[in-house]
Design a protein around this motif. Structure first.
Motif, PDB file in Angstrom:
ATOM      1  N   ARG A  40       2.127  -2.665   2.478  1.00 47.05           N
ATOM      2  CA  ARG A  40       3.376  -2.029   2.054  1.00 47.05           C
ATOM      3  C   ARG A  40       3.739  -0.874   3.000  1.00 47.05           C
ATOM      4  NH1 ARG A  40       2.257   2.696   0.159  1.00 47.05           N
ATOM      5  NH2 ARG A  40       0.140   3.061  -0.597  1.00 47.05           N
ATOM      6  N   GLY A  44       0.057   2.951   6.344  1.00 44.37           N
ATOM      7  CA  GLY A  44      -0.640   3.485   7.516  1.00 44.37           C
ATOM      8  C   GLY A  44      -0.723   2.524   8.690  1.00 44.37           C
ATOM      9  N   THR A  46       1.457   1.752  11.137  1.00 39.23           N
ATOM     10  CA  THR A  46       1.897   2.341  12.411  1.00 39.23           C
ATOM     11  C   THR A  46       0.867   3.352  12.906  1.00 39.23           C
ATOM     12  OG1 THR A  46       4.232   1.974  11.965  1.00 39.23           O
ATOM     13  CG2 THR A  46       3.714   3.759  13.477  1.00 39.23           C
TER      14      THR A  46
HETATM   15  N1  LIG Z   1       2.278  12.902  12.109  1.00 40.08           N
HETATM   16  C1  LIG Z   1       2.215  12.808  10.776  1.00 40.08           C
HETATM   17  N2  LIG Z   1       1.987  13.904   9.997  1.00 40.08           N
HETATM   18  C2  LIG Z   1       1.884  13.795   8.650  1.00 40.08           C
HETATM   19  N3  LIG Z   1       2.002  12.638   7.961  1.00 40.08           N
HETATM   20  C3  LIG Z   1       2.227  11.520   8.681  1.00 40.08           C
HETATM   21  C4  LIG Z   1       2.342  11.548  10.116  1.00 40.08           C
HETATM   22  N4  LIG Z   1       2.542  10.265  10.544  1.00 40.08           N
HETATM   23  C5  LIG Z   1       2.569   9.479   9.440  1.00 40.08           C
HETATM   24  N5  LIG Z   1       2.372  10.233   8.327  1.00 40.08           N
HETATM   25  C6  LIG Z   1       2.338   9.726   6.956  1.00 40.08           C
HETATM   26  O1  LIG Z   1       1.359   8.708   6.875  1.00 40.08           O
HETATM   27  C7  LIG Z   1       1.800   7.688   5.983  1.00 40.08           C
HETATM   28  C8  LIG Z   1       1.730   6.322   6.665  1.00 40.08           C
HETATM   29  O2  LIG Z   1       2.694   6.244   7.699  1.00 40.08           O
HETATM   30  P1  LIG Z   1       2.818   4.996   8.653  1.00 40.08           P
HETATM   31  O3  LIG Z   1       1.570   4.870   9.446  1.00 40.08           O
HETATM   32  O4  LIG Z   1       4.084   5.148   9.403  1.00 40.08           O
HETATM   33  O5  LIG Z   1       2.900   3.793   7.599  1.00 40.08           O
HETATM   34  P2  LIG Z   1       3.489   2.302   7.745  1.00 40.08           P
HETATM   35  O6  LIG Z   1       3.665   2.025   9.197  1.00 40.08           O
HETATM   36  O7  LIG Z   1       2.484   1.435   7.083  1.00 40.08           O
HETATM   37  O8  LIG Z   1       4.782   2.296   7.003  1.00 40.08           O
HETATM   38  C9  LIG Z   1       3.191   8.057   5.520  1.00 40.08           C
HETATM   39  O9  LIG Z   1       3.104   8.623   4.243  1.00 40.08           O
HETATM   40  C10 LIG Z   1       3.637   9.073   6.547  1.00 40.08           C
HETATM   41  O10 LIG Z   1       4.510  10.016   5.986  1.00 40.08           O
END
Ligand SMILES: Nc1ncnc2c1ncn2[C@@H]1O[C@H](COP(=O)(O)OP(=O)(O)O)[C@@H](O)[C@H]1O
Ligand SMILES: [Mg+2]
Length: 216
Positions: A40, A44, A46
């Protein structure tokens, strides 16, 4: 025989005081293998791709790249394709494809024929001198694919590469990406919500509740 090219062991990631996004996660990527990760939004995916590509650091755990990989730093072995293309809109198609060449401080003249050949192969050879902002989404993703391939990396990391495309365009990008990966024996790490796309990979994982599990 397939070799492990990238191995991560026991990695975890937490941002600030939030609970860990994932913990004790291990994954091996083999040569010529296609691996899909689903899960979903916000799970995490990405962040995991960025950590494996050394664009971000894990809170704990170890990532190892095979010594047989040709390039150092590790990132040079990876071509990235993003959901929203991440192209320089005001630059031309050719300038975008040559961007990794500039970053690696390599001579443009050496890579120019390859850039043109890749763009031709992607079906956008007629657009070399066009400004990116004039292109359609599908054309932009083809340019992004050429940019990911210009330095001939062993890995293609694609983060929801068809997420911003309509059904028909997504289909053509999927076919193109899988064809390139198969023909060049590259290792694909793909994040996608598209079931048939993930099922055309050799392995499918799901990132859910901080754990990575095999679902196929
Ligand atoms: N640099 C960051 N600082 C703080 N929180 C982050 C950062 N990058 C991602 N997040 C948080 O980590 C969670 C997962 O993000 P992400 O890896 O983009 O998920 P996905 O790609 O599965 O949608 C999200 O809640 C996002 O807000
Ligand atoms: Mg994401």
């Amino acid at each position: 025989m397939k070799k492990v090219l990238l191995s991560c062991k026991g990695i975890s990631k937490r941002f600030n005081s939030s609970p860990p996004l994932f913990s004790d996660l291990s994954l091996d990527l083999y040569s010529g293998e296609k691996v899909a990760i689903c899960g979903r939004s916000g799970s995490g995916k990405t962040t995991l791709l960025h950590i494996l590509a050394t664009l971000d650091t894990p809170s704990s755990g170890i990532i190892t790249f095979s010594e047989e990989l040709p390039f150092s730093p590790a990132l040079r072995n990876i071509g990235f394709v993003f959901q929203s293309f991440h192209l320089l809109e005001e630059s031309t198609v050719l300038e975008n494809v040559l961007l990794p060449v500039s970053i690696a401080r390599l001579p443009h003249a050496v890579f120019l024929p390859k850039a043109e050949e890749l763009l031709h192969q992607m079906g956008v050879g007629h657009l070399v001198h066009q400004k990116v902002s004039y292109l359609s989404g599908g054309e932009k993703q083809r340019v992004a694919l050429a940019r990911a391939l210009i330095l001939d990396p062993q890995f293609i990391f694609a983060d929801e590469p068809t997420g911003n495309l309509d059904f028909e365009t997504a289909k053509s990008i999927k076919e193109l990406l899988l064809k390139i990966v198969d023909e060049t024996q590259k290792t694909l790490l793909l994040v996608t919500h598209d079931r048939p796309f993930s099922q055309s990979c050799d392995k499918v994982f799901e990132l859910n509740n901080a754990k990575l599990s095999v679902i196929n």
